[in-house]
Motif scaffolding. Structure first.
Motif, PDB file in Angstrom:
ATOM      1  N   LYS A   1      53.099  46.309   0.234  1.00 25.34           N
ATOM      2  CA  LYS A   1      51.763  44.836   0.324  1.00 25.34           C
ATOM      3  C   LYS A   1      52.767  43.739   0.711  1.00 25.34           C
ATOM      4  N   PHE A   2      51.974  42.944   0.973  1.00 24.54           N
ATOM      5  CA  PHE A   2      52.403  40.840   1.629  1.00 24.54           C
ATOM      6  C   PHE A   2      52.180  40.702  -0.190  1.00 24.54           C
ATOM      7  N   ASN A   3      52.718  39.562  -0.749  1.00 19.64           N
ATOM      8  CA  ASN A   3      52.872  39.200  -1.972  1.00 19.64           C
ATOM      9  C   ASN A   3      53.271  37.426  -1.817  1.00 19.64           C
ATOM     10  N   LEU A   4      52.560  36.351  -2.678  1.00 21.45           N
ATOM     11  CA  LEU A   4      52.469  35.599  -2.878  1.00 21.45           C
ATOM     12  C   LEU A   4      53.199  35.086  -3.368  1.00 21.45           C
TER      13      LEU A   4
ATOM     14  N   VAL B   1      57.028  40.195   6.265  1.00 24.13           N
ATOM     15  CA  VAL B   1      56.379  39.626   5.041  1.00 24.13           C
ATOM     16  C   VAL B   1      56.227  41.214   3.984  1.00 24.13           C
ATOM     17  N   SER B   2      57.243  42.319   4.951  1.00 26.68           N
ATOM     18  CA  SER B   2      56.834  43.616   3.548  1.00 26.68           C
ATOM     19  C   SER B   2      58.005  44.515   4.173  1.00 26.68           C
TER      20      SER B   2
END
Lengths: 240, 240
Positions: free
Chosen positions: A149-152, A8-9
């Motif tokens: 960061k995690f992004n949507l 995720v990152s």
């Protein structure tokens, strides 16, 4: 059975084994969507570059230079990071040198060990899925995220691709399981759901709603984006 | 309006500002679930400790020592990481020194700057939500994850807590938005959904299905778990 994982990152990529895998890089707003628009509209190749200065230097070598930092076009660059600029074959036949905040970093971090590096975007979701189903390698989807960061939007694309690859690939990766479910329960309202995302809000402040709409449109292109040596090229999935 | 954020891995914690926030540490399988079971069953305090050797040293100081690595009880420790061991007031009045693979690390990484460090678990979800709603601080939920990776059970708890705090807290954090949606669309089938998770599978291999069932049970306890100085204590939420 082939496996699929999601990271995720880029800051977590050291926890994953990329060796011999097909790695799909995702930076929906807007690097990978823009790359796919460019390749589908006939650009010869895209050279992804880490820093603005190196990218600027490509202007004198006959490249069109495209640069963006923090969602804004970089000063002195012919192109920013809008996919719309490439439509209608506007840069057909040109070589593009491109640097973006998160997307090019993700490519750099994985290209040494991966079997192949692909560019993932909603605009060519099905084409990428079809291509990957035809390959024997395991898959790692790497979300470019936002400053680590995690992004949507990248996470939802990862979920969409995991969903599209089911049942050809299995997963024991928790982020793949989570994001597949997240996508499947929100796919009917992707734009509304993504409207809450921090990055979409940032981009709306830059008056680029049309870019956002474009980046969230599914399956406009039948082209797969692949790293070949140091450059990204498009391969027509229908012609295979 | 107060804000809530979710950090999906301790390896991303440097990207978040913890200063002055109430930080909720989550390690559902099993550290924080076990801590809550212990506190709710009358242990005087829990001292979270980073390494096995230091923890072992507490045995001679009158502590009961609890240690786990990679899901298995550590050699020479009276207790492993099973919440069931603490039921029926089995260790009431005792001081526990505890070290776990991921949970204690997450506490260490945040305690210096946070306003308060809380322990989050499904077994006291509502009590934690009620407590946080009564506090003026912003919230950061930190998922302990599994060796740095995103994990399903901690992420689902984070989503459950974000959902429970709505509309008292707002969020522009993409992981909070994603995990709230993930929890809300899977809350009716939490055990089945989590059965797919890599960590649940690992634990099932250790024959601790009862632990897993316990850790996924909602709202058994009205106790909040808080770090007070160097030790975790329980505060009865009903008595406030």
């Amino acid at each position: 059975m082939r496996n699929i994982e999601v990271c995720v990152s880029p800051e977590l990529i050291h926890l994953y084994d990329t060796k011999g895998k097909n790695v799909v890089i995702v930076d929906i707003f807007r690097a990978t969507s823009t790359m796919m628009a460019a390749l589908a509209n006939g650009v010869e190749s895209i050279t992804p570059i880490m820093d603005l200065e190196t990218c600027r230097g490509f202007a004198s070598k006959g490249y069109v230079i495209a640069g963006e930092r923090n969602g804004l076009a970089a000063e002195g660059f012919e192109l920013g990071n809008s996919p719309l600029a490439y439509l209608n074959q506007a840069y057909a036949g040109k070589k593009i040198a491109m640097t973006t905040t998160n997307g090019t970093l993700a490519i750099e971090k994985t290209k040494a060990e991966a079997n192949q590096v692909l560019i993932g975007a909603f605009v060519n979701l099905k084409a990428t899925a079809k291509y990957l189903i035809g390959q024997p390698q395991d898959i790692l989807i790497l979300c470019a995220g936002w400053k680590g960061k995690f992004n949507l939007e990248d996470s939802l694309y990862a979920g969409a691709l995991v969903s599209s690859l089911h049942p050809h690939f299995q997963t024991e990766c928790d982020s793949a399981i989570a994001l597949k479910s997240l996508y499947e329960s929100n796919s009917h309202r992707l734009q509304i759901f993504l409207g809450q995302a921090s990055h979409a809000k940032r981009l709306q402040n830059h008056n680029i709603e049309e870019d956002i709409d474009f980046c969230l449109t599914l399956d406009i292109y039948q082209i797969v984006g692949l790293l070949s040596g140091e450059v990204l090229i498009g391969i027509n999935q229908n012609s295979q």
